[in-house]
Design a protein around this motif. Sequence first.
Motif, PDB file in Angstrom:
ATOM      1  N   ASN B  31       2.595   2.638  -5.382  1.00  0.00           N
ATOM      2  CA  ASN B  31       3.648   3.542  -4.905  1.00  0.00           C
ATOM      3  C   ASN B  31       3.080   4.639  -4.022  1.00  0.00           C
ATOM      4  O   ASN B  31       2.040   5.233  -4.341  1.00  0.00           O
ATOM      5  CB  ASN B  31       4.346   4.195  -6.100  1.00  0.00           C
ATOM      6  N   LYS B  94       0.778   6.845  -6.469  1.00  0.00           N
ATOM      7  CA  LYS B  94       0.631   6.661  -7.919  1.00  0.00           C
ATOM      8  C   LYS B  94       0.650   5.182  -8.250  1.00  0.00           C
ATOM      9  O   LYS B  94       1.145   4.357  -7.484  1.00  0.00           O
ATOM     10  CB  LYS B  94       1.730   7.390  -8.689  1.00  0.00           C
ATOM     11  N   GLU B  96       1.986   1.955 -10.203  1.00  0.00           N
ATOM     12  CA  GLU B  96       3.276   1.510 -10.710  1.00  0.00           C
ATOM     13  C   GLU B  96       3.218   1.381 -12.225  1.00  0.00           C
ATOM     14  O   GLU B  96       2.183   1.059 -12.801  1.00  0.00           O
ATOM     15  CB  GLU B  96       3.625   0.147 -10.087  1.00  0.00           C
ATOM     16  N   GLY B  97       4.352   1.625 -12.881  1.00  0.00           N
ATOM     17  CA  GLY B  97       4.427   1.407 -14.324  1.00  0.00           C
ATOM     18  C   GLY B  97       4.921   2.641 -15.042  1.00  0.00           C
ATOM     19  O   GLY B  97       5.023   3.732 -14.476  1.00  0.00           O
ATOM     20  N   LEU B  98       5.226   2.443 -16.318  1.00  0.00           N
ATOM     21  CA  LEU B  98       5.720   3.543 -17.136  1.00  0.00           C
ATOM     22  C   LEU B  98       4.569   4.347 -17.701  1.00  0.00           C
ATOM     23  O   LEU B  98       3.518   3.792 -18.027  1.00  0.00           O
ATOM     24  CB  LEU B  98       6.559   2.990 -18.288  1.00  0.00           C
ATOM     25  N   ARG B  99       4.821   5.650 -17.795  1.00  0.00           N
ATOM     26  CA  ARG B  99       3.834   6.542 -18.416  1.00  0.00           C
ATOM     27  C   ARG B  99       2.461   6.461 -17.755  1.00  0.00           C
ATOM     28  O   ARG B  99       1.448   6.753 -18.363  1.00  0.00           O
ATOM     29  CB  ARG B  99       3.691   6.265 -19.912  1.00  0.00           C
ATOM     30  N   THR B 100       2.450   6.028 -16.526  1.00  0.00           N
ATOM     31  CA  THR B 100       1.173   6.038 -15.813  1.00  0.00           C
ATOM     32  C   THR B 100       0.836   7.477 -15.447  1.00  0.00           C
ATOM     33  O   THR B 100       1.659   8.367 -15.569  1.00  0.00           O
ATOM     34  CB  THR B 100       1.241   5.202 -14.537  1.00  0.00           C
ATOM     35  N   ASP B 101      -0.321   7.668 -15.000  1.00  0.00           N
ATOM     36  CA  ASP B 101      -0.707   8.981 -14.532  1.00  0.00           C
ATOM     37  C   ASP B 101       0.237   9.398 -13.409  1.00  0.00           C
ATOM     38  O   ASP B 101       0.902   8.581 -12.798  1.00  0.00           O
ATOM     39  CB  ASP B 101      -2.150   8.960 -14.042  1.00  0.00           C
TER      40      ASP B 101
END
Lengths: 114, 114
Positions: B31, B94, B96-101
């Motif tokens: 992203n 950033k 991709e994904g949930l709760r990533t940094d």
Amino acid sequence: AQSVTQLDSQVPVFEEAPVELRCNYSSSVSVYLFWYVQYPNQGLQLLLKYLSGSTLVKGINGFEAEFNKSQTSFHLRKPSVHISDTAEYFCAVSRNLNFNKFYFGSGTKLNVKP
Amino acid sequence: DVKVTQSSRYLVKRTGEKVFLECVQDMDHENMFWYRQDPGLGLRLIYFSYDVKMKEKGDIPEGYSVSREKKERFSLILESASTNQTSMYLCASKREGLRTDTQYFGPGTRLTVL
């Protein structure tokens, strides 16, 4: 729409004094909260974030913030500031865990005087 | 460390010129984002890209377009620059994904349109 309010555009403070930078957000089912710092002529750097769990979050450089759901606030604090903390601070909110859509506050300029 | 670089720190262009702002990240992030930062307004999202050749409009896309031909590079294009596009432009990336940094920001490009 989500909104983030930083009421203080500028906060002057003397070195070694405590400081609180205020952030309020409009209520939502769930929010994830962030504080970023921008030093002069630089991009934004993450200070701390609240996702869940303990409402007191500790970040880098001695900063901490407290999530208060009833008051919809996420104020940033430091017990003793240094000259090097002079910067602009931004509060941001994400409504989902993808963190792809941030709502930023207008920023607070912290000016630490000797 | 994640590194997000922007091609220019300062840029001066004339009204009507076509302007390209380049952003490169070296951490294989899916992203990428373009924001503009104006005093008292905080950061506002212009465009977001979640994959190569994929883009979504942000809050203020008017007058801008973007290009993402390679994963590491995200370009912001001002087709015909106007004086109201004088601003600081920040790129971010950033994973991709949930709760990533969270999002990582570049140092910014200060654009002046005369």
